[in-house]
Scaffold this motif. Structure first.
Motif, PDB file in Angstrom:
ATOM      1  N   PHE A 104       0.833  -1.198   0.000  1.00  0.00           N
ATOM      2  CA  PHE A 104       0.000   0.000   0.000  1.00  0.00           C
ATOM      3  C   PHE A 104       0.872   1.255   0.000  1.00  0.00           C
ATOM      4  N   ILE A 105       1.919   1.248   0.827  1.00  0.00           N
ATOM      5  CA  ILE A 105       2.845   2.394   0.880  1.00  0.00           C
ATOM      6  C   ILE A 105       3.519   2.601  -0.471  1.00  0.00           C
ATOM      7  N   GLU A 106       3.855   1.502  -1.143  1.00  0.00           N
ATOM      8  CA  GLU A 106       4.508   1.594  -2.449  1.00  0.00           C
ATOM      9  C   GLU A 106       3.564   2.195  -3.496  1.00  0.00           C
ATOM     10  N   ILE A 107       2.296   1.829  -3.429  1.00  0.00           N
ATOM     11  CA  ILE A 107       1.306   2.392  -4.356  1.00  0.00           C
ATOM     12  C   ILE A 107       1.201   3.908  -4.163  1.00  0.00           C
ATOM     13  N   LEU A 108       1.164   4.334  -2.876  1.00  0.00           N
ATOM     14  CA  LEU A 108       1.119   5.772  -2.589  1.00  0.00           C
ATOM     15  C   LEU A 108       2.329   6.477  -3.206  1.00  0.00           C
TER      16      LEU A 108
END
Length: 543
Positions: A517-521
Motif C-alpha cells: 500500500f505504501i509503495e502504491i502511494l
C-alpha cells in the motif's frame, strides 16, 4: 556565327543553381522572421476554405515555394490537423502566392543585384542579432535572384542568332499543347516553378518567344510544380494523397480552361501591357497572377465538387493511426521548422493522452483485477515508448535547423517533458506489475485502504489531466492551481501513510499488504511530481 556552347551551358546552369539557392535563402529569412506566427495563422485561420486561401497566399509569400506550402499542407492533413476542404483552399492560395517571386523579378532590379548581395552579406556576417540576420537573408536572396537572372539572360543571348532555336520557338507559339508540355517537363526537372517562370521572363524579354507561345509554358509550370506534393504524399495516408490529387486536378482544370480562351486571354494581357506600359518581365508576372487568381475565383465555388471528385478518384477509407505518432512529419523539419515545432508539441500532448490512459488502466486493474485492463495497459505502455522514442529523434533532427532562441528553449522543454510523460507511463506499468504480484500472493486491502487509494488516485489523475490542458492552452492560471494541488497530494500521502501504519498496529491488515500500500502511494506521488514538472514549464512560458 560560332556559339560557345560550354559557356552557354555553364553560365545557364550556374545561374539556375544560384537562383534556386537565392529563393531558398530569401524564403528562410522571411520564414524565420515570421517564427511562431506561421503556426498561429495555420491553427487559427483555416477554419473554412476562404481563410485557407488567404493562409496559402501568406505562407507561399513567406517561404517562396508553392510546392513547399503544398508539402506542408499534405503533412498537416496526414496528421489530421486539416480537412480536405481546408487543404484545397490552402493549395489554391499557394498558387496565387507563388506569383510574388515573378513580380519581384518584374521590377528589373538587376543593376542593384551586387549591392544587395553585399548588404545581405554584411547583415549576415557582421552582427549576431537574429532580426538583422533575417533581413540579411532576404536581401542576399533577392540580390542573388537578380544576379542569377543576369547570368541566365547573358547565357541565352547568343541563342537569338541560332536559326534552329528561333524555329522551335515559332513552333512552340503555334502549338499550345506543346508549350504546356514543355513548361510541365522543365518544372518537373527543376522542382521550382519560380525558376521556370524566371527563365520564361528572360526569354520573353529577350524576344526569343512571343506572348502567345509563353503563356502555355506558364500554364505548364503550374502543373509541373505539383510533382513535389505527389512525392510527399506517397507514404502518407489517403487524406494526404487526396490533397496532392486535388492540387493536380486544380491546375490541370485551370490550364484547360485557359487554353480554351487562349486568344482572348493573350489579347487581354497584351492590352494591359500596352495600357500600363509593363516591362516584358512584369507582363509575364501579370499573366501569371491573372491565371492563378482567375483559376481560384472560377474553381473556388466548386471546392466541394473538387473534394468529392478526388475522393472518387482516390478511393479508400481514411486511416485512423493508433499506437504510433500522429504529427511527426519529417518533411516539415526542412520546409517549415516552426510548424514542425508546433507539431512536436501536439505529439507531446498525444503522448500525454496515452500516459493518462495508462494511469487509468493501471487503476482499473488494481481495483477490478480484470486481465483485459492489464493487457491494454501493456499495449499502451508500448505505444508510449514508441512515440517517446520517435518524438525524441524528431526533436534532435529539428534542433539542427535554424530556430529562434525562444523556439530552441521550447524544443528543449518539449524534450524534457516527453521524459516526464514517459515516466508517468512507467509508473502505471509498475502498478500493473505490482497487482500481478498481489493477485498471485492473494494479498488484499481493507475497505478503508481501498477508499484512501481511490482518494489519492483521483487527485493524481486529475492533476495529470489538467497539467496536459495547461500545456495545450498555455494556461498559467490553471498551472498555478495545480502547483497548490501538488502540495495537497503530498500532504495527503503523508496522512495516508500514518493512517495505514495505525491499521497495521491494530492488526487490521497484513504486513505485506501494508508494504505494498505504501509503495502504491509512492507511485502516485511520483506521478504528481512529473505532472508538476510540466506545470512549471507552463508557468515559465517555455512550452
Amino acid at each position: 556565327m560560332s556559339i560557345n556552347w560550354q559557356e552557354i551551358i555553364f553560365s545557364f546552369l550556374g545561374g539556375l543553381g544560384l537562383f534556386l539557392y537565392s529563393i531558398r535563402m530569401m524564403g528562410d529569412g522571411l520564414q524565420q522572421a515570421a517564427g511562431d506566427r506561421l503556426r498561429f495563422y495555420i491553427d487559427k485561420y483555416t477554419s473554412n476554405p476562404f481563410l485557407g486561401v488567404l493562409v496559402g497566399i501568406g505562407l507561399t509569400a513567406l517561404i517562396q515555394s508553392s510546392s513547399g506550402v503544398t508539402v506542408i499542407t499534405v503533412g498537416l492533413v496526414s496528421a489530421g490537423l486539416l480537412t480536405l476542404r481546408q487543404a484545397i483552399g490552402i493549395v489554391m492560395g499557394a498558387n496565387i502566392g507563388t506569383t510574388v517571386t515573378s513580380f519581384i523579378i518584374g521590377f528589373k532590379l538587376g543593376d542593384y543585384a551586387l549591392p544587395m548581395l553585399f548588404l545581405g552579406a554584411v547583415c549576415l556576417f557582421f552582427t549576431n542579432k537574429r532580426s538583422v540576420n533575417n533581413v540579411g537573408r532576404v536581401l542576399f536572396g533577392i540580390g542573388g535572384i537578380f544576379f542569377a537572372l543576369n547570368l541566365m539572360s547573358g547565357a541565352m543571348e547568343p541563342l537569338k542568332e541560332l536559326a534552329a532555336f528561333r524555329e522551335y520557338m515559332i513552333k512552340l507559339s503555334g502549338n499550345p499543347i506543346l508549350g504546356v508540355g514543355v513548361g510541365t517537363l522543365i518544372t518537373l526537372l527543376i522542382q521550382a516553378s519560380s525558376a521556370t517562370i524566371g527563365i520564361l521572363q528572360n526569354l520573353y524579354a529577350s524576344g526569343l518567344i512571343d506572348l502567345r507561345g509563353a503563356l502555355p509554358v506558364l500554364f505548364g509550370d503550374n502543373i509541373g510544380t505539383t510533382i513535389t506534393a505527389i512525392i510527399a504524399s506517397l507514404g502518407a495516408n489517403i487524406a494526404a494523397k487526396r490533397v496532392a490529387g486535388a492540387h493536380v486536378t486544380f491546375n490541370v482544370v485551370g490550364t484547360i480552361l485557359c487554353l480554351l480562351v487562349l486568344s482572348p486571354f493573350t489579347a487581354m494581357i497584351q492590352w494591359f501591357q500596352t495600357t500600363l506600359h509593363l516591362s516584358p518581365e512584369m507582363t509575364i508576372a501579370f499573366a501569371h497572377g491573372a491565371f492563378n487568381i482567375s483559376n481560384t475565383i472560377i474553381q473556388f465555388p466548386f471546392i466541394g465538387v473538387l473534394a468529392w471528385l478526388v475522393t472518387k478518384l482516390i478511393p479508400g477509407e481514411d486511416e485512423e493511426v493508433k499506437y504510433e505518432p500522429l504529427y511527426l512529419d519529417k518533411i516539415l523539419i526542412k520546409q517549415a521548422p516552426s510548424i514542425a515545432l508546433g507539431n512536436a508539441k501536439k505529439e507531446l500532448l498525444h503522448l500525454g493522452s496515452y500516459a493518462e490512459k495508462s494511469l487509468e488502466l493501471s487503476y482499473n486493474y488494481l481495483t477490478t483485477g480484470k486481465e483485459k485492463a492489464a493487457n491494454k495497459g501493456h499495449k499502451t505502455e508500448e505505444a508510449i515508448n514508441l512515440i517517446d522514442e520517435q518524438l525524441t529523434r524528431y526533436l534532435i533532427d529539428l534542433s539542427s535547423e535554424a530556430l529562434s532562441q525562444h523556439e530552441s528553449e521550447v524544443l528543449t522543454n518539449i524534450l524534457d517533458s516527453s521524459r516526464d510523460i514517459e515516466r508517468i507511463g512507467d509508473h502505471a506499468e509498475a502498478l500493473i506489475g505490482m497487482n500481478d504480484y498481489l493477485i498471485n500472493k492473494k494479498i488484499t486491502f481493507t475497505d478503508a485502504a481501498k477508499t484512501e487509494m481511490a482518494e489519492i488516485y483521483d487527485l493524481t489523475h486529475d492533476m495529470v489531466e489538467k497539467a496536459l490542458q495547461a500545456v495545450e492552452n498555455n494556461d498559467i492560471e490553471l498551472a498555478n492551481q495545480l502547483t497548490e494541488q501538488h502540495i495537497v497530494i503530498n500532504r495527503l500521502e503523508r496522512k495516508l501513510r500514518k493512517t495505514h501504519i495505525a491499521r497495521l498496529n491494530k492488526g487490521e491488515c497484513s504486513t505485506q499488504a501494508g508494504v505494498n500500500f505504501i509503495e502504491i502511494l509512492a507511485h502516485y506521488t511520483r506521478v504528481s511530481d512529473h505532472a508538476l514538472n510540466l506545470v512549471e514549464k507552463v508557468q515559465a512560458g517555455q512550452i
